[in-house]
Design a protein around this motif. Structure first.
Motif, PDB file in Angstrom:
ATOM      1  N   ARG A 152     -37.932  37.991 -25.255  1.00 17.95           N
ATOM      2  CA  ARG A 152     -38.271  37.765 -23.855  1.00 17.95           C
ATOM      3  C   ARG A 152     -39.701  38.238 -23.617  1.00 17.95           C
ATOM      4  NH1 ARG A 152     -33.328  40.206 -24.093  1.00 17.95           N
ATOM      5  NH2 ARG A 152     -34.324  42.237 -23.805  1.00 17.95           N
ATOM      6  N   ASP A 170     -41.173  40.569 -22.272  1.00 16.69           N
ATOM      7  CA  ASP A 170     -41.202  41.925 -21.733  1.00 16.69           C
ATOM      8  C   ASP A 170     -41.638  42.906 -22.811  1.00 16.69           C
ATOM      9  OD1 ASP A 170     -38.937  42.529 -23.330  1.00 16.69           O
ATOM     10  OD2 ASP A 170     -37.562  41.960 -21.743  1.00 16.69           O
ATOM     11  N   ARG A 203     -31.684  36.975 -13.734  1.00 10.77           N
ATOM     12  CA  ARG A 203     -33.039  36.436 -13.718  1.00 10.77           C
ATOM     13  C   ARG A 203     -33.277  35.537 -12.504  1.00 10.77           C
ATOM     14  NH1 ARG A 203     -33.241  33.201 -17.705  1.00 10.77           N
ATOM     15  NH2 ARG A 203     -31.298  33.631 -18.815  1.00 10.77           N
ATOM     16  N   GLY A 236     -36.117  36.188  -9.871  1.00 11.76           N
ATOM     17  CA  GLY A 236     -37.104  35.126  -9.658  1.00 11.76           C
ATOM     18  C   GLY A 236     -37.337  34.884  -8.178  1.00 11.76           C
ATOM     19  N   ASP A 256     -47.678  37.774 -15.466  1.00 17.05           N
ATOM     20  CA  ASP A 256     -47.342  36.490 -14.867  1.00 17.05           C
ATOM     21  C   ASP A 256     -45.922  36.538 -14.308  1.00 17.05           C
ATOM     22  OD1 ASP A 256     -45.484  35.983 -16.964  1.00 17.05           O
ATOM     23  OD2 ASP A 256     -46.964  34.867 -18.140  1.00 17.05           O
ATOM     24  N   HIS A 257     -45.486  35.424 -13.705  1.00 17.18           N
ATOM     25  CA  HIS A 257     -44.183  35.383 -13.028  1.00 17.18           C
ATOM     26  C   HIS A 257     -43.049  35.801 -13.961  1.00 17.18           C
ATOM     27  CE1 HIS A 257     -41.035  33.728 -10.328  1.00 17.18           C
ATOM     28  NE2 HIS A 257     -40.441  33.393 -11.464  1.00 17.18           N
ATOM     29  N   ASP A 258     -42.973  35.203 -15.141  1.00 15.38           N
ATOM     30  CA  ASP A 258     -41.877  35.507 -16.058  1.00 15.38           C
ATOM     31  C   ASP A 258     -41.919  36.953 -16.528  1.00 15.38           C
ATOM     32  OD1 ASP A 258     -40.848  32.989 -15.834  1.00 15.38           O
ATOM     33  OD2 ASP A 258     -41.650  32.241 -17.719  1.00 15.38           O
ATOM     34  N   GLU A 259     -43.122  37.474 -16.753  1.00 18.81           N
ATOM     35  CA  GLU A 259     -43.231  38.864 -17.191  1.00 18.81           C
ATOM     36  C   GLU A 259     -42.713  39.818 -16.119  1.00 18.81           C
ATOM     37  OE1 GLU A 259     -47.033  38.597 -20.281  1.00 18.81           O
ATOM     38  OE2 GLU A 259     -47.390  38.928 -18.138  1.00 18.81           O
ATOM     39  N   VAL A 263     -40.463  39.090 -13.731  1.00 20.53           N
ATOM     40  CA  VAL A 263     -39.010  38.904 -13.642  1.00 20.53           C
ATOM     41  C   VAL A 263     -38.294  39.655 -14.757  1.00 20.53           C
ATOM     42  CG1 VAL A 263     -37.151  37.197 -13.923  1.00 20.53           C
ATOM     43  CG2 VAL A 263     -39.096  36.700 -12.420  1.00 20.53           C
ATOM     44  N   HIS A 264     -38.792  39.528 -15.967  1.00 21.89           N
ATOM     45  CA  HIS A 264     -38.096  40.140 -17.097  1.00 21.89           C
ATOM     46  C   HIS A 264     -38.234  41.660 -17.102  1.00 21.89           C
ATOM     47  CE1 HIS A 264     -36.421  36.784 -19.437  1.00 21.89           C
ATOM     48  NE2 HIS A 264     -37.366  36.078 -18.852  1.00 21.89           N
TER      49      HIS A 264
END
Length: 416
Positions: free
Chosen positions: A109, A111, A211, A215, A241-244, A246-247
């Motif tokens: 992931r 993270d 998640r 999100g 960033d967004h995914d980082e 969130v995770h």
């Protein structure tokens, strides 16, 4: 430890877990693992030494590191044993599906848990900063608030289950507040985090739910910043960033879910020993000593996922091949007879346990978890004088998954 050359004629051979048929290997899941994980660990130690071949869910091969020193070697050497699951041979070669129950705990992931080197340092630095800011925003105040609120829910009944009514919720509600979630969202996430740690066919679905909620939270905080950890991550100079983001919210919440198990274990120690209980109430005993004992003898994660061999290497007398998965036995490592020949000897003041891992990936939120547990125990004992177990101590049971062993219930009674 002196490494033996793999090209030496005396080097261990044939240790790869794939060389053993599934019927020969112990499973870290299923009925026996659920009821007697320590029996499995001890049998494996006798048969294989400090490292043993095992099967995880889906009969996926892995090495279970049972020895304390071998676990430290793995945890302290990320270049030799990286956390990056993209080096996992079974995953690369298609033997582990994206829908596998192992993916939420072992899959790659974006993270800090899943990466090493400079990417890890960048992300870990951001997490350390926002957790430190969270401490300044009143972890202890939030813990006191939710401890009292949960106790209010059963104080008039004269009895409660301190697992289902208290320990399962307190750390999760505190961290949900710190992350910027509403209390109702935090309560819903209790079950999802429990399912991720339990494994099984629902683990992936619940991981997706976590998640999804985060999100939506991240999008809200982009347009409506708040005084919370989510906003801090979004505004951090590491430019996640967004995914980082969130995770990493997910990482923090899963850590809180693990803390629920530690709180339950600490409460069990307190309530099954009259001298501990009276010592805490009178102030003669510090709760940190009880927490330390729990982390040595019943760590909240019994097995830590996972590391992957970067190249062929010898470990514990076995040949580990490049791309092999290793999982770290925190519970058996803490009870390794080479470092604790007499488990009955007090561990007070000894902080060398494996409960928080070690090395670059050691848990960054230790002080937060400790603070929540101290408040939870203190408020409970002072709100409910006369608190005692409602069943004999030997009737208390636990159910284990691959990664943890959770206390089933902790029934108590108290004068109203």
């Amino acid at each position: 430890m002196n490494e033996q050359s793999l090209d030496s004629p005396d080097a261990p051979r044939g240790g790869c877990p794939v060389a053993h048929g599934p019927s020969e290997l112990a499973r870290l899941y299923g009925p026996e693992a659920a009821t007697d994980p320590h029996g499995i660990y001890e049998r494996l130690r006798k048969e294989h030494g400090s490292v043993a071949p095992v099967l995880l869910e889906g009969d996926i091969h892995a090495w279970l590191v049972l020895g304390y020193r071998d676990s430290r070697r793995v945890l302290d050497n990320p270049s030799q044993f990286p956390r990056d699951a993209r080096t996992w041979r079974d995953w690369r070669e298609g033997r582990v599906a994206e829908t596998s129950a192992l993916i939420p705990m072992l899959g790659w992931r974006p993270d800090c848990v899943s990466q090493d080197g400079e990417p890890h340092r960048r992300l870990r630095g951001a997490v350390n900063d926002v957790l430190q800011a969270a401490v300044g925003r009143g972890i202890r105040r939030h813990a006191t608030h939710f401890a009292n609120k949960l106790i209010d829910g059963f104080a008039a009944d004269g009895r409660a289950d301190l697992v289902a009514d208290y320990a399962d919720y307190l750390p999760m509600l505190v961290m949900s507040r710190i992350l910027g979630l509403a209390e109702a969202e935090g309560r819903r996430l209790v079950e999802s985090c429990a399912q991720v740690l339990k494994g099984g066919e629902d683990a992936v679905v619940h991981d997706g739910r976590i998640r999804e909620i985060f999100g939506e939270l991240v999008e809200r905080r982009r347009s409506e910043p708040g005084s919370d950890l989510t906003t801090d991550l979004l505004e951090h100079h590491a430019a996640l960033d967004h995914d980082e983001v969130v995770h990493h919210l997910r990482v923090v919440l899963i850590a809180a879910a693990v803390t629920t198990n530690l709180l339950a274990r600490v409460l069990r120690l307190v309530l099954t020993d009259a001298s501990r209980l009276s010592g805490l109430i009178s102030g003669q005993l510090n709760i940190s000593a009880v927490v330390e004992e729990a982390m040595w003898n019943s760590p909240p994660l019994t097995v830590l996922p996972g590391r992957f061999a970067a190249s062929d290497v010898e470990l514990g007398g076995h040949r580990i091949e490049a791309g092999d998965l290793l999982v770290l036995g925190l519970a058996p490592g803490n009870l390794d007879p080479e470092v604790r020949p007499d488990p009955g000897v007090s561990v007070e003041g000894n902080h060398a346990h494996l409960a928080f891992g070690a090395g670059p990936h050691e848990c960054p939120g230790q002080s937060i978890g400790q603070s929540m547990i101290e408040i939870a125990v203190d408020v409970l004992l002072h709100r409910l004088p006369g608190l005692r177990l409602a069943v004999p101590a030997d009737e208390l049971t636990s159910t284990a998954s691959t990664w943890e062993s959770r206390l089933d219930r902790l029934p108590v009674e108290f004068p109203v």
